[in-house]
Design an enzyme around this catalytic site. Structure first.
Site, PDB file in Angstrom:
ATOM      1  N   VAL A 101       1.003  -1.245  -0.164  1.00 39.16           N
ATOM      2  CA  VAL A 101       0.142  -0.043   0.121  1.00 39.16           C
ATOM      3  C   VAL A 101       0.874   1.353   0.133  1.00 39.16           C
ATOM      4  CG1 VAL A 101      -2.063  -0.895   1.056  1.00 39.16           C
ATOM      5  CG2 VAL A 101      -0.213  -0.237   2.498  1.00 39.16           C
ATOM      6  N   TYR A 102       2.104   1.135   0.389  1.00 39.32           N
ATOM      7  CA  TYR A 102       3.075   2.485   0.229  1.00 39.32           C
ATOM      8  C   TYR A 102       2.883   2.968  -1.145  1.00 39.32           C
ATOM      9  CZ  TYR A 102       4.885   0.992   4.599  1.00 39.32           C
ATOM     10  OH  TYR A 102       5.476   0.610   5.991  1.00 39.32           O
ATOM     11  N   GLY A 103       2.357   4.416  -1.332  1.00 42.96           N
ATOM     12  CA  GLY A 103       2.302   4.786  -2.776  1.00 42.96           C
ATOM     13  C   GLY A 103       1.576   4.246  -3.644  1.00 42.96           C
ATOM     14  N   ASP A 104       0.360   3.414  -2.955  1.00 42.25           N
ATOM     15  CA  ASP A 104      -0.426   2.528  -3.656  1.00 42.25           C
ATOM     16  C   ASP A 104      -0.114   1.627  -4.765  1.00 42.25           C
ATOM     17  OD1 ASP A 104      -2.968   3.785  -2.803  1.00 42.25           O
ATOM     18  OD2 ASP A 104      -2.755   5.443  -4.131  1.00 42.25           O
TER      19      ASP A 104
END
Length: 327
Positions: A52-55
């Site tokens: 989920v980091y930066g989608d």
């Protein structure tokens, strides 16, 4: 950089890890390349990310830099799955979601396996044994070499680890747990850290610099180029800008002045050398910040400094954590 075993396993990781929370959002490809190269050249191996980091952009960016900049074999890549953008359900620990998320992570990273795969958080709506079976399947299929959990409280960690240890050879023991831990946030010492130590699970502290506050940059004002001044990160920093945190930061600064080092070095050395800690995860925004963090390698805090910092930042732990007869 010194290497440490991750928990009670044969996997060795650098005792400082590189975080990628802002990659693909606040950290572009050029800064990310500079960060990874500086980290690798300093002997760093552990790189931490999440789906989920930066989608997903953080994983994708890391994947683009592997091989072209840093050999895959030189890195210990840790990623996480289970966090979902659902206001009614923060985490999805179902077997189907987790395994699909792992496959998507591998595709973005451009690799056949991750070294450590973490469940991002506890899902109360999915039976724990189902969540843990996803770890077993990931390891048995070769898509992950080791497994861990993140953001599990004490009883959740102990239950999960004990379940995994109940059938050795069939289930994958937990190698690590990742939670926030710093002089400004010592809540893990209440139950999580004792459980991890007893079960042989390595702790990977996130936000070891108190979300940047322990560097001293917020002592007098909020710098315009800091996370505390950015619209989407300000709420993340704000909880550590109170009077209690200010007293701890003052103590760190005094210790740093006495040792002729920086507050950043003092705060990072303190958490790096706490019992049970394998590697704090540092989320630098640029190579200059990372170089400052990596300079802590040569620093060991004197015992009297550690005791003073322990005292000024001590959390309130009473019954049942301490023997009732001493209260």
């Amino acid at each position: 950089m010194e290497q440490r075993h991750l928990g009670r396993t044969g996997l060795r990781v650098s005792r400082i890890g590189l975080g990628t929370l802002t990659w693909g959002r606040d950290t572009d490809e050029h800064d990310a390349a500079d960060l990874l190269k500086a980290f690798w050249e300093a002997g760093g191996t552990l790189v931490d990310t999440a789906d989920v980091y930066g989608d997903g952009e953080a994983e994708y960016l890391l994947g683009q830099l592997i091989e072209g900049l840093v050999p895959r074999r030189d890195l210990v890549i840790s990623t996480k799955a289970g966090s979902v953008p659902d206001p009614d359900r923060r985490f999805d620990g179902s077997r189907g979601h987790l395994l699909a998320a792992l496959d998507a992570s591998l595709a973005r990273l451009g690799t056949d396996y991750v070294d450590v795969w973490h469940i991002h958080g506890f899902d109360p709506y999915t039976p724990l044994e189902e969540t843990l079976q996803a770890l077993d399947l990931a390891v048995s299929s070769g898509r992950a070499r080791y497994a861990g959990v993140s953001n599990y409280c004490g009883w959740q960690l102990a239950k999960a680890a004990t379940w995994q240890l109940a059938a050795p050879g069939t289930r994958t023991r937990l190698a690590s747990t990742q939670l926030e831990y710093s002089l400004l946030q010592r809540g893990v010492e209440r139950e999580v850290l004792p459980a991890a130590l007893d079960l042989g699970i390595g702790l990977l502290p996130s936000s070891p610099l108190g979300r940047g506050v322990l560097t001293g940059k917020y002592r007098h004002a909020t710098p315009a180029d800091s996370r505390g001044a950015s619209e989407h990160m300000a709420p993340f920093v704000a909880p550590y800008l109170d009077d209690t945190a200010a007293r701890i930061v003052d103590a760190v600064t005094i210790a740093a002045d006495g040792l002729a080092v920086t507050p950043l070095q003092v705060a990072l050395a303190w958490v790096r050398d706490r019992p049970g800690v394998a590697a704090p995860i540092v989320g630098a925004r640029n190579a200059h910040q990372l170089t400052a963090a990596l300079s802590v390698e040569a620093l060991s805090l004197p015992d009297e400094i550690c005791r003073a910092l322990d005292d000024v930042s001590a959390p309130l732990h009473r019954y049942p954590d301490h023997d009732w007869s001493t209260l």
